[in-house]
Structure formats: structure tokens, C-alpha cells
Design a protein around this motif. Structure first.
Motif, PDB file in Angstrom:
ATOM      1  N   LEU A 172       1.259  -1.269   0.176  1.00  0.00           N
ATOM      2  CA  LEU A 172       0.472  -0.125   0.153  1.00  0.00           C
ATOM      3  C   LEU A 172       0.882   1.387   0.309  1.00  0.00           C
ATOM      4  O   LEU A 172       2.056   1.311   0.208  1.00  0.00           O
ATOM      5  CB  LEU A 172      -1.017   0.000   1.369  1.00  0.00           C
ATOM      6  CG  LEU A 172      -1.971  -1.136   1.373  1.00  0.00           C
ATOM      7  CD1 LEU A 172      -2.800  -1.018   2.407  1.00  0.00           C
ATOM      8  CD2 LEU A 172      -3.418  -1.040   0.302  1.00  0.00           C
ATOM      9  N   LYS A 173       0.089   2.253  -0.585  1.00  0.00           N
ATOM     10  CA  LYS A 173       1.041   3.356  -0.440  1.00  0.00           C
ATOM     11  C   LYS A 173       1.208   3.840   0.888  1.00  0.00           C
ATOM     12  O   LYS A 173       1.031   3.810   1.946  1.00  0.00           O
ATOM     13  CB  LYS A 173      -0.021   5.308  -1.025  1.00  0.00           C
ATOM     14  CG  LYS A 173      -0.640   4.566  -2.291  1.00  0.00           C
ATOM     15  CD  LYS A 173      -1.212   5.868  -2.452  1.00  0.00           C
ATOM     16  CE  LYS A 173      -1.347   6.319  -3.641  1.00  0.00           C
ATOM     17  NZ  LYS A 173      -2.855   6.399  -4.301  1.00  0.00           N
ATOM     18  N   GLY A 174       2.559   4.638   0.860  1.00  0.00           N
ATOM     19  CA  GLY A 174       3.618   4.684   2.336  1.00  0.00           C
ATOM     20  C   GLY A 174       4.503   3.645   2.885  1.00  0.00           C
ATOM     21  O   GLY A 174       4.966   3.872   4.409  1.00  0.00           O
ATOM     22  N   TRP A 175       4.460   2.421   2.451  1.00  0.00           N
ATOM     23  CA  TRP A 175       5.207   1.358   2.986  1.00  0.00           C
ATOM     24  C   TRP A 175       6.429   1.730   3.081  1.00  0.00           C
ATOM     25  O   TRP A 175       7.481   1.230   3.851  1.00  0.00           O
ATOM     26  CB  TRP A 175       5.157   0.324   2.223  1.00  0.00           C
ATOM     27  CG  TRP A 175       5.342   0.341   0.490  1.00  0.00           C
ATOM     28  CD1 TRP A 175       5.344   0.806  -0.653  1.00  0.00           C
ATOM     29  CD2 TRP A 175       7.196  -0.551   0.512  1.00  0.00           C
ATOM     30  NE1 TRP A 175       6.427   0.370  -1.703  1.00  0.00           N
ATOM     31  CE2 TRP A 175       7.388  -0.293  -0.458  1.00  0.00           C
ATOM     32  CE3 TRP A 175       8.206  -0.765   1.025  1.00  0.00           C
ATOM     33  CZ2 TRP A 175       8.374  -0.334  -1.065  1.00  0.00           C
ATOM     34  CZ3 TRP A 175       9.420  -0.928   0.769  1.00  0.00           C
ATOM     35  CH2 TRP A 175       9.302  -1.126  -0.266  1.00  0.00           C
ATOM     36  N   GLU A 176       6.944   2.446   2.322  1.00  0.00           N
ATOM     37  CA  GLU A 176       8.567   2.928   2.729  1.00  0.00           C
ATOM     38  C   GLU A 176       8.628   4.076   3.545  1.00  0.00           C
ATOM     39  O   GLU A 176       9.450   3.371   4.060  1.00  0.00           O
ATOM     40  CB  GLU A 176       9.177   4.155   1.433  1.00  0.00           C
ATOM     41  CG  GLU A 176       8.839   3.258  -0.340  1.00  0.00           C
ATOM     42  CD  GLU A 176       7.278   3.947  -0.785  1.00  0.00           C
ATOM     43  OE1 GLU A 176       6.578   4.240   0.006  1.00  0.00           O
ATOM     44  OE2 GLU A 176       7.053   4.096  -1.843  1.00  0.00           O
ATOM     45  N   GLU A 177       8.093   3.775   4.564  1.00  0.00           N
ATOM     46  CA  GLU A 177       7.750   4.821   5.216  1.00  0.00           C
ATOM     47  C   GLU A 177       7.503   4.357   6.991  1.00  0.00           C
ATOM     48  O   GLU A 177       7.534   4.517   8.423  1.00  0.00           O
ATOM     49  CB  GLU A 177       6.851   5.988   5.892  1.00  0.00           C
ATOM     50  CG  GLU A 177       7.635   7.158   4.753  1.00  0.00           C
ATOM     51  CD  GLU A 177       9.297   7.661   4.420  1.00  0.00           C
ATOM     52  OE1 GLU A 177       9.248   8.367   5.540  1.00  0.00           O
ATOM     53  OE2 GLU A 177       9.104   7.345   2.969  1.00  0.00           O
ATOM     54  N   SER A 178       7.414   2.621   6.791  1.00  0.00           N
ATOM     55  CA  SER A 178       7.053   1.761   7.594  1.00  0.00           C
ATOM     56  C   SER A 178       7.884   0.787   8.010  1.00  0.00           C
ATOM     57  O   SER A 178       8.501  -0.052   6.843  1.00  0.00           O
ATOM     58  CB  SER A 178       5.467   1.257   7.167  1.00  0.00           C
ATOM     59  OG  SER A 178       5.145  -0.204   7.758  1.00  0.00           O
ATOM     60  N   LYS A 179       8.546   0.637   8.982  1.00  0.00           N
ATOM     61  CA  LYS A 179       9.797  -0.010   9.252  1.00  0.00           C
ATOM     62  C   LYS A 179       9.038  -1.781   9.157  1.00  0.00           C
ATOM     63  O   LYS A 179       9.425  -2.257   8.392  1.00  0.00           O
ATOM     64  CB  LYS A 179       9.806  -0.488  10.750  1.00  0.00           C
ATOM     65  CG  LYS A 179      10.678  -0.956  11.352  1.00  0.00           C
ATOM     66  CD  LYS A 179      10.938  -0.353  13.318  1.00  0.00           C
ATOM     67  CE  LYS A 179      11.696  -2.229  13.647  1.00  0.00           C
ATOM     68  NZ  LYS A 179      11.897  -1.585  15.103  1.00  0.00           N
ATOM     69  N   GLY A 180       7.779  -2.459   9.665  1.00  0.00           N
ATOM     70  CA  GLY A 180       7.026  -3.229   9.109  1.00  0.00           C
ATOM     71  C   GLY A 180       6.816  -3.726   8.159  1.00  0.00           C
ATOM     72  O   GLY A 180       7.301  -4.485   7.478  1.00  0.00           O
ATOM     73  N   ALA A 181       6.594  -2.500   7.076  1.00  0.00           N
ATOM     74  CA  ALA A 181       5.987  -3.208   6.287  1.00  0.00           C
ATOM     75  C   ALA A 181       7.478  -3.083   4.782  1.00  0.00           C
ATOM     76  O   ALA A 181       7.652  -4.251   3.986  1.00  0.00           O
ATOM     77  CB  ALA A 181       5.637  -1.677   5.314  1.00  0.00           C
ATOM     78  N   SER A 182       8.265  -2.699   5.605  1.00  0.00           N
ATOM     79  CA  SER A 182       9.568  -2.622   5.101  1.00  0.00           C
ATOM     80  C   SER A 182      10.203  -3.946   5.202  1.00  0.00           C
ATOM     81  O   SER A 182      10.888  -4.669   4.317  1.00  0.00           O
ATOM     82  CB  SER A 182      10.297  -1.929   5.700  1.00  0.00           C
ATOM     83  OG  SER A 182      10.127  -0.383   4.793  1.00  0.00           O
ATOM     84  N   ILE A 183      10.276  -4.510   6.438  1.00  0.00           N
ATOM     85  CA  ILE A 183      10.420  -5.540   6.654  1.00  0.00           C
ATOM     86  C   ILE A 183       9.890  -6.774   6.251  1.00  0.00           C
ATOM     87  O   ILE A 183      10.291  -7.683   5.699  1.00  0.00           O
ATOM     88  CB  ILE A 183      10.437  -6.094   8.111  1.00  0.00           C
ATOM     89  CG1 ILE A 183      11.335  -4.727   8.948  1.00  0.00           C
ATOM     90  CG2 ILE A 183      10.979  -7.494   8.634  1.00  0.00           C
ATOM     91  CD1 ILE A 183      11.606  -5.136  10.460  1.00  0.00           C
ATOM     92  N   GLU A 184       8.423  -6.956   5.683  1.00  0.00           N
ATOM     93  CA  GLU A 184       7.926  -7.577   5.269  1.00  0.00           C
ATOM     94  C   GLU A 184       7.811  -7.209   3.531  1.00  0.00           C
ATOM     95  O   GLU A 184       8.288  -8.347   2.725  1.00  0.00           O
ATOM     96  CB  GLU A 184       6.725  -7.184   5.009  1.00  0.00           C
ATOM     97  CG  GLU A 184       5.924  -7.545   6.302  1.00  0.00           C
ATOM     98  CD  GLU A 184       4.740  -6.983   7.048  1.00  0.00           C
ATOM     99  OE1 GLU A 184       3.814  -7.174   7.905  1.00  0.00           O
ATOM    100  OE2 GLU A 184       4.094  -6.516   6.320  1.00  0.00           O
ATOM    101  N   HIS A 185       8.173  -5.984   3.537  1.00  0.00           N
ATOM    102  CA  HIS A 185       8.654  -6.426   1.860  1.00  0.00           C
ATOM    103  C   HIS A 185      10.121  -6.526   1.271  1.00  0.00           C
ATOM    104  O   HIS A 185      10.764  -7.598   0.918  1.00  0.00           O
ATOM    105  CB  HIS A 185       9.076  -4.775   1.569  1.00  0.00           C
ATOM    106  CG  HIS A 185       9.626  -4.093   0.314  1.00  0.00           C
ATOM    107  ND1 HIS A 185      10.460  -4.250  -0.549  1.00  0.00           N
ATOM    108  CD2 HIS A 185       9.176  -4.530  -1.125  1.00  0.00           C
ATOM    109  CE1 HIS A 185      10.924  -4.341  -1.779  1.00  0.00           C
ATOM    110  NE2 HIS A 185       9.603  -4.411  -1.991  1.00  0.00           N
TER     111      HIS A 185
END
Length: 95
Positions: A68-81
């Protein structure tokens, strides 16, 4: 056979944990016939690390991860990516 898609994106610090964006995308993907693994439906009140202990296995069973938009600013989403890429998963980015 339906595709299993994990939703990843920013939650921490956002109003209502950004749940409306997760729920809207999940609904759209489900209407297309996919199985959606949505972290926004997990119960509130756990520690961040506990959510990650649940979400990384969800990424592992998914066929694809939707960022989802803004994932780059999310620690968790970055780990999931990073985990999805390490596992060779297909990654789709919201535009």
C-alpha cells in the motif's frame, strides 16, 4: 485457483492504524477472487514485535505481497517487503 495476497503498508502512528485503506484494498482483491491476508484485522493491544511474529509467517504463505502507498515509511512493511523479495514472492506496488 485463487491467489493468496498479503497486504503490507503503514499502520503505526496513522489515524485508525490506516485500517480503512487496508480494508478497502482487501475488499477489492476479494471481489477479484483472491484470498487476502490482512494484518489490519488482527486484534489491537499487542506489542509491535508480536504483530511481526504473526505477519512474517503470513507473508511466507502468500503467493504475492501488495504494498500500500506509504509502505516505504513503515518499519514493519519494509521488513515484510524484504522478506517477500528474499522468498521470491511477486510484489505489487499501489500507485
Amino acid at each position: 485457483m485463487p491467489k493468496k495476497i498479503y497486504l503490507a503498508g503503514p499502520m503505526t502512528g496513522l489515524p485508525d492504524f490506516n485500517k480503512p485503506a487496508f480494508i478497502a484494498k482487501a475488499s477489492e482483491l476479494e471481489q477479484e477472487g483472491h484470498i487476502v491476508l490482512n494484518p489490519a484485522v488482527l486484534p489491537e493491544g499487542m506489542k509491535w514485535e508480536e504483530y511481526m511474529y504473526i505477519c512474517i509467517p503470513m507473508v511466507s504463505v502468500a503467493d504475492e505481497i501488495y504494498m500500500l502507498k506509504g509502505w516505504e515509511e513503515s518499519k514493519g512493511a519494509s521488513i515484510e517487503h524484504k522478506e517477500a523479495l528474499a522468498q521470491g514472492k511477486s510484489v505489487v506496488y499501489e500507485v
